[in-house]
Each structure stands twice: as C-alpha cells, then as structure tokens.
Design an enzyme around this catalytic site. Structure first.
Site, mmCIF file in Angstrom:
data_model
loop_
_atom_site.group_PDB
_atom_site.id
_atom_site.type_symbol
_atom_site.label_atom_id
_atom_site.label_comp_id
_atom_site.label_asym_id
_atom_site.label_seq_id
_atom_site.Cartn_x
_atom_site.Cartn_y
_atom_site.Cartn_z
ATOM 1 N N TYR A 62 0.958 -1.228 -0.145
ATOM 2 C CA TYR A 62 0.121 0.029 -0.081
ATOM 3 C C TYR A 62 1.067 1.411 -0.103
ATOM 4 C CZ TYR A 62 -3.480 3.498 1.173
ATOM 5 O OH TYR A 62 -4.207 4.645 1.200
ATOM 6 N N HIS A 107 1.640 4.275 -3.181
ATOM 7 C CA HIS A 107 1.481 5.794 -2.963
ATOM 8 C C HIS A 107 2.650 6.680 -2.896
ATOM 9 C CE1 HIS A 107 -2.391 4.412 -1.634
ATOM 10 N NE2 HIS A 107 -2.923 5.725 -1.793
ATOM 11 N N TRP A 123 -8.028 3.830 -10.570
ATOM 12 C CA TRP A 123 -7.271 3.795 -9.333
ATOM 13 C C TRP A 123 -7.662 2.938 -8.145
ATOM 14 C CZ3 TRP A 123 -2.274 4.929 -7.614
ATOM 15 C CH2 TRP A 123 -2.270 5.178 -6.171
#
Length: 131
Positions: free
Chosen positions: A24, A28, A82
């Site tokens: 994760y 990002h 996304w």
C-alpha cells in the site's frame, strides 16, 4: 484564489490489511500523476493520508464542496481505475474506497475556536460607537 467561505474539512478512516501495508505504501510513493490531477480537479486540497500501527489509515482533505468533489471522482475513469486497484487493500469495505470510507466527526478546530473567542471578546459596532 481563496474562497470567501471556509472550506469543508473532511477526515475519514479506513483499515488497510496488515499483510498489505508495505505494498500500500509503495503504491502511494508516488501516486499516479493523472490521479493527483483528478484529485485536484475535483476540488480537494491539503489532502493527506496518515497510517497508524496495525493498518489504521486516516485521511484528511479540504474542499469547498465535498458533494461535488465526490461526484466528480465517482464519474472519473482515472479515479475508478485507481480505486479498483486500491480496493483489495482494505478490510470490510463495500464499494470504492474513495466513496465508502467512514467519515469522522470533527469535534475541535483550533482556528475556528480562536476566531469564535476573538469575536466574543471584541466589542460590537454599537458598543464601540457608544464610547
């Protein structure tokens, strides 16, 4: 350009699956440039994500019209793509993360309370002219 109306502050919470935390974070770092552009075009600004131990994710942003920002992103092909890729990272989420996150209730804001305290202690126009 700044808005004459105070922005809406939005804070939300999601739970990232602990076993997927590293991935994760990697996703990002950085976010797709086209997704960043869509977030900005939706009218969200000062957007941050904070990750706590165990995968608790807190997000915060400001906007002049959260309903319009939500609608813009809900209709965005880039955001849909996304969010489809982000959905598997979250525990107990029905729907797109950007549309289904649990909003948190704001109970304190320093600037708002300072403004209110200053307004309460300032003499009114009538009181000032009577002196």
């Amino acid at each position: 350009m700044t808005s004459p109306v105070a922005p809406t502050r939005v804070c939300f919470q999601l739970q990232v699956k602990p076993e997927l935390l590293d991935e994760y974070i990697r996703r990002h770092t950085p976010v797709w440039p086209e997704m960043l552009a869509e977030i900005a075009a939706a009218g969200r600004r000062n957007y941050s994500l904070f990750l706590a131990d165990g995968g608790r994710l807190i997000g915060y942003y400001e906007t002049d019209d959260d309903e319009a920002a939500q609608a813009y992103l809900a209709a965005s092909e880039v955001a849909a793509k996304w969010e489809a890729q982000m959905a598997p990272f979250f525990v107990g989420l029905d729907g797109r993360p950007d549309q289904a996150a649990t909003p948190l209730t704001e109970v304190f804001n320093l600037a708002d309370q300072l403004d209110a305290a200053q307004a309460a202690s300032s003499p009114t126009t009538e009181e000032s002219s009577a002196s």
